[in-house]
Design a protein around this motif. Structure first.
Motif, PDB file in Angstrom:
ATOM      1  N   ALA A   1       0.815  -1.216   0.000  1.00 39.48           N
ATOM      2  CA  ALA A   1       0.000   0.000   0.000  1.00 39.48           C
ATOM      3  C   ALA A   1       0.850   1.267   0.000  1.00 39.48           C
ATOM      4  N   LEU A   2       1.818   1.342   0.918  1.00 38.55           N
ATOM      5  CA  LEU A   2       2.627   2.561   1.012  1.00 38.55           C
ATOM      6  C   LEU A   2       3.382   2.878  -0.281  1.00 38.55           C
ATOM      7  N   PRO A   3       4.101   1.908  -0.871  1.00 37.25           N
ATOM      8  CA  PRO A   3       4.803   2.221  -2.136  1.00 37.25           C
ATOM      9  C   PRO A   3       3.842   2.644  -3.244  1.00 37.25           C
ATOM     10  N   LEU A   4       2.663   2.000  -3.312  1.00 37.06           N
ATOM     11  CA  LEU A   4       1.710   2.375  -4.360  1.00 37.06           C
ATOM     12  C   LEU A   4       1.179   3.793  -4.158  1.00 37.06           C
ATOM     13  N   ALA A   5       1.089   4.209  -2.883  1.00 38.68           N
ATOM     14  CA  ALA A   5       0.506   5.527  -2.588  1.00 38.68           C
ATOM     15  C   ALA A   5       1.578   6.621  -2.553  1.00 38.68           C
ATOM     16  N   ARG A   6       2.799   6.263  -2.963  1.00 38.02           N
ATOM     17  CA  ARG A   6       3.896   7.215  -2.805  1.00 38.02           C
ATOM     18  C   ARG A   6       3.647   8.595  -3.425  1.00 38.02           C
ATOM     19  N   PRO A   7       3.140   8.679  -4.672  1.00 38.64           N
ATOM     20  CA  PRO A   7       2.892  10.028  -5.218  1.00 38.64           C
ATOM     21  C   PRO A   7       1.927  10.829  -4.356  1.00 38.64           C
ATOM     22  N   GLY A   8       0.889  10.164  -3.826  1.00 43.11           N
ATOM     23  CA  GLY A   8      -0.080  10.844  -2.963  1.00 43.11           C
ATOM     24  C   GLY A   8       0.557  11.335  -1.681  1.00 43.11           C
ATOM     25  N   ILE A   9       1.439  10.495  -1.113  1.00 46.90           N
ATOM     26  CA  ILE A   9       2.100  10.870   0.140  1.00 46.90           C
ATOM     27  C   ILE A   9       3.036  12.053  -0.095  1.00 46.90           C
ATOM     28  N   LEU A  10       3.791  11.994  -1.210  1.00 44.97           N
ATOM     29  CA  LEU A  10       4.707  13.105  -1.518  1.00 44.97           C
ATOM     30  C   LEU A  10       3.921  14.389  -1.786  1.00 44.97           C
ATOM     31  N   THR A  11       2.813  14.257  -2.513  1.00 49.07           N
ATOM     32  CA  THR A  11       1.973  15.435  -2.773  1.00 49.07           C
ATOM     33  C   THR A  11       1.476  16.036  -1.466  1.00 49.07           C
ATOM     34  N   GLY A  12       1.018  15.167  -0.559  1.00 47.24           N
ATOM     35  CA  GLY A  12       0.543  15.635   0.746  1.00 47.24           C
ATOM     36  C   GLY A  12       1.641  16.347   1.512  1.00 47.24           C
ATOM     37  N   ALA A  13       2.840  15.763   1.467  1.00 47.00           N
ATOM     38  CA  ALA A  13       3.964  16.364   2.195  1.00 47.00           C
ATOM     39  C   ALA A  13       4.304  17.744   1.621  1.00 47.00           C
ATOM     40  N   VAL A  14       4.354  17.838   0.289  1.00 50.76           N
ATOM     41  CA  VAL A  14       4.698  19.122  -0.340  1.00 50.76           C
ATOM     42  C   VAL A  14       3.631  20.162  -0.027  1.00 50.76           C
ATOM     43  N   LEU A  15       2.353  19.757  -0.133  1.00 49.50           N
ATOM     44  CA  LEU A  15       1.268  20.699   0.145  1.00 49.50           C
ATOM     45  C   LEU A  15       1.288  21.152   1.606  1.00 49.50           C
ATOM     46  N   GLY A  16       1.503  20.197   2.513  1.00 52.25           N
ATOM     47  CA  GLY A  16       1.556  20.530   3.940  1.00 52.25           C
ATOM     48  C   GLY A  16       2.694  21.494   4.222  1.00 52.25           C
ATOM     49  N   PHE A  17       3.858  21.211   3.628  1.00 46.53           N
ATOM     50  CA  PHE A  17       5.029  22.064   3.823  1.00 46.53           C
ATOM     51  C   PHE A  17       4.761  23.470   3.276  1.00 46.53           C
ATOM     52  N   ALA A  18       4.287  23.515   2.023  1.00 39.62           N
ATOM     53  CA  ALA A  18       4.088  24.820   1.370  1.00 39.62           C
ATOM     54  C   ALA A  18       3.026  25.643   2.099  1.00 39.62           C
ATOM     55  N   HIS A  19       1.960  24.977   2.527  1.00 36.97           N
ATOM     56  CA  HIS A  19       0.907  25.702   3.243  1.00 36.97           C
ATOM     57  C   HIS A  19       1.421  26.273   4.564  1.00 36.97           C
ATOM     58  N   THR A  20       2.280  25.511   5.234  1.00 36.33           N
ATOM     59  CA  THR A  20       2.810  25.987   6.517  1.00 36.33           C
ATOM     60  C   THR A  20       3.772  27.156   6.301  1.00 36.33           C
ATOM     61  N   VAL A  21       4.538  27.104   5.200  1.00 34.58           N
ATOM     62  CA  VAL A  21       5.428  28.233   4.889  1.00 34.58           C
ATOM     63  C   VAL A  21       4.603  29.515   4.739  1.00 34.58           C
ATOM     64  N   GLY A  22       3.406  29.397   4.198  1.00 35.34           N
ATOM     65  CA  GLY A  22       2.559  30.568   3.991  1.00 35.34           C
ATOM     66  C   GLY A  22       1.656  30.883   5.172  1.00 35.34           C
ATOM     67  N   GLU A  23       1.862  30.201   6.284  1.00 36.58           N
ATOM     68  CA  GLU A  23       0.961  30.358   7.430  1.00 36.58           C
ATOM     69  C   GLU A  23       0.939  31.799   7.945  1.00 36.58           C
ATOM     70  N   PHE A  24      -0.242  32.314   8.188  1.00 33.41           N
ATOM     71  CA  PHE A  24      -0.338  33.701   8.637  1.00 33.41           C
ATOM     72  C   PHE A  24      -1.388  33.912   9.725  1.00 33.41           C
ATOM     73  N   GLY A  25      -2.629  33.629   9.371  1.00 33.34           N
ATOM     74  CA  GLY A  25      -3.733  34.033  10.251  1.00 33.34           C
ATOM     75  C   GLY A  25      -3.676  33.449  11.652  1.00 33.34           C
ATOM     76  N   VAL A  26      -3.495  32.148  11.740  1.00 36.57           N
ATOM     77  CA  VAL A  26      -3.492  31.504  13.052  1.00 36.57           C
ATOM     78  C   VAL A  26      -2.295  31.986  13.870  1.00 36.57           C
ATOM     79  N   VAL A  27      -1.137  32.107  13.186  1.00 34.40           N
ATOM     80  CA  VAL A  27       0.075  32.550  13.885  1.00 34.40           C
ATOM     81  C   VAL A  27      -0.117  33.956  14.437  1.00 34.40           C
ATOM     82  N   LEU A  28      -0.791  34.792  13.648  1.00 34.20           N
ATOM     83  CA  LEU A  28      -1.045  36.167  14.094  1.00 34.20           C
ATOM     84  C   LEU A  28      -1.906  36.164  15.354  1.00 34.20           C
ATOM     85  N   MET A  29      -2.839  35.191  15.423  1.00 39.42           N
ATOM     86  CA  MET A  29      -3.759  35.150  16.554  1.00 39.42           C
ATOM     87  C   MET A  29      -3.114  34.595  17.823  1.00 39.42           C
TER      88      MET A  29
END
Lengths: 224, 253
Positions: free
Chosen positions: A139-167
């Motif tokens: 399962a894990l090797p087959l889902a690798r593109p999905g896992i990498l996509t999730g990791a990149v999206l999670g990373f990129a979204h956190t780099v852009g984090e603003f609202g919650v941090v401001l609060m």
């Protein structure tokens, strides 16, 4: 680049790296459960995980400030554990980012698990692989593109984090003043040159991250 | 049938009356410093009662509001938390020359949401047990700059620097303290003061010699130059009705 900008960028990447690590640890099992379960709680759990996509960061930040504060249940728990309070700390930002970015990591991974169907696991089982074995070797090797996509999206979204941090951050240099907040500070103080420089760096990084997502999913329709 | 026609006529008369009323009653978009939001709402209600004009208040940090004005925000009046920002806007022709005046002088208070935390002399600042001291961003919020000035004069800034947490505006700073996440913080007296006394918690009104007076100036913005309603609002702000409300919130008129 001025030192305070570099400090904020370094902090931002540390936050994104730690957040992504925690998100993968929590997100992969969660996505697996959501993709496999027939529990009647599946809908509720899925909705809860996806909620931060539509929730304004100020709502999340406001409730986190109350929950993690001295009168909130989370705050009382962390104090009881001897950890102190989470607002105004790096750990607090990690907790907030993990909650907020969970859907961006879980959804691509869940989609990948669902897309592979039951067949590979049935084949693995017929070859006498244990469910755990099948999960790690099939399962894990087959889902690798999905896992990498999730990791990149999670990373990129956190780099852009603003609202919650401001609060909940309190704008402390090197601890909670991330790049997006620093840009906001620069704009408010009318220091447009410094704002431009940092903003350009974030723009470039976001573009590279999106390129990576498209590269990872070049063979299929992106569902992110 | 006759009934129907009379309904239609009545409806048309009503529509005409409403639209005429709208012609007379203007809407005045006003940018207001976060610390003055509460009194501004009361004054706006009084103003509406006596003139029929509607005041639309947009609260925020003074620096943030000024940036918005520079980039074309349609505010007609600016109630700043300082005097330098309106002066700057006038010099950049974004505000009308000669319209600037001090509507209130703000007071700084060291405040805690808990009773008995802040003593009458501010000696609590020297305590080691403080974990977080909230101030507004000194770069953009005048009350933040005043707090830093006071700490500097008290020779406590270096010692307390690691404990400082910053709110984006004085409103957020107040929220950090009122939620208990910061044990104490420097806020505007107007936020915790009503009808001559502290509304909750404990506080120390910082002596005036520790910081330059926070003269809060109002100014007519370029977008409001032709608006009689905006000028009426500024006049109302100078008047006795507004003055009483302003003083009741702990400002000096």
């Amino acid at each position: 680049m001025p030192e305070e900008s570099l400090v904020s960028l370094a902090l931002t990447f540390r936050l994104a790296a730690v957040t992504t690590f925690v998100l993968l640890l929590a997100g992969v099992p969660l996505a697996w459960w959501l993709s496999q379960t027939r529990s009647r709680w599946r809908g509720v759990a899925g909705a809860l995980v996806t909620l931060p996509v539509v929730l304004p960061p100020t709502v999340l930040g406001f409730y986190l400030l109350l929950l993690m504060g001295p009168h909130g249940p989370v705050g009382q728990f962390t104090r009881w554990m001897g950890l102190g309070l989470l607002p105004f700390t790096f750990a607090g930002l990690v907790v907030a980012s993990v909650i907020q970015k969970l859907p961006f990591v879980v959804q691509p991974i869940q989609n990948a698990f669902e897309a592979m169907g039951r067949r590979p696991l049935e084949v693995a089982a017929s070859l006498r692989a244990s469910p755990l074995d099948a999960f790690f070797t099939v399962a894990l090797p087959l889902a690798r593109p999905g896992i990498l996509t999730g990791a990149v999206l999670g990373f990129a979204h956190t780099v852009g984090e603003f609202g919650v941090v401001l609060m909940i951050g309190g704008n402390i240099p090197g601890v909670t003043r991330v790049a997006a907040v620093q840009i906001y500070n620069h704009v408010e103080a009318m220091e447009y040159a410094q704002a431009h420089l940092l903003a350009a760096v974030l723009l470039l990084l976001s573009f590279i991250a999106m390129q990576a997502v498209y590269f990872l999913n070049r063979n299929k329709v992106v569902v992110a | 049938m006759k009934n129907n026609i009379s309904h239609i006529i009545r409806g048309m008369v009503l529509a005409l009356a409403v639209s005429t009323a709208m012609l007379v009653a203007d809407e005045i978009p006003v940018a207001v410093a976060a610390n003055f939001k509460a009194p501004a709402e009361i004054i706006a209600a009084e103003f509406e009662k006596s003139t029929g004009h509607r005041v639309l208040l947009s609260p925020g940090a003074t620096g943030a509001l000024a940036t918005q004005v520079k980039h074309g925000a349609p505010f007609q009046v600016f109630l700043s938390a300082d005097s330098s920002t309106p002066t700057k806007l006038v010099s950049e022709s974004l505000a009308v020359e000669g319209s600037q005046f001090t509507y209130a002088t703000g007071k700084l208070v060291l405040w805690s949401a808990q009773e008995g935390v802040v003593d009458g002399k501010g000696a609590v600042l020297a305590k080691e047990s403080i974990q977080h001291l909230a101030v507004a961003n000194p770069k953009t919020a005048p009350y933040g700059a005043a707090a830093i000035e006071a700490l500097t004069k008290l020779n406590l800034l270096v010692k307390l620097q690691p404990k400082l947490v910053q709110g984006e505006s004085i409103a957020q700073t107040h929220q950090f303290v009122s939620s208990g996440n910061a044990e104490l913080g420097f806020v505007a007296l107007s936020q915790v003061f009503k009808d001559g006394k502290m509304t909750s918690g404990s506080g120390w009104v910082v002596p005036q010699e520790l910081y330059a007076p926070i003269r809060q100036d109002a100014v007519l913005l370029a977008a409001g130059k032709e608006s009689a309603a905006a000028r009426a609002w500024l006049d109302f702000l100078k008047g006795d009705v507004a003055g009483k409300i302003i003083v009741s919130y702990g400002y000096v008129k």
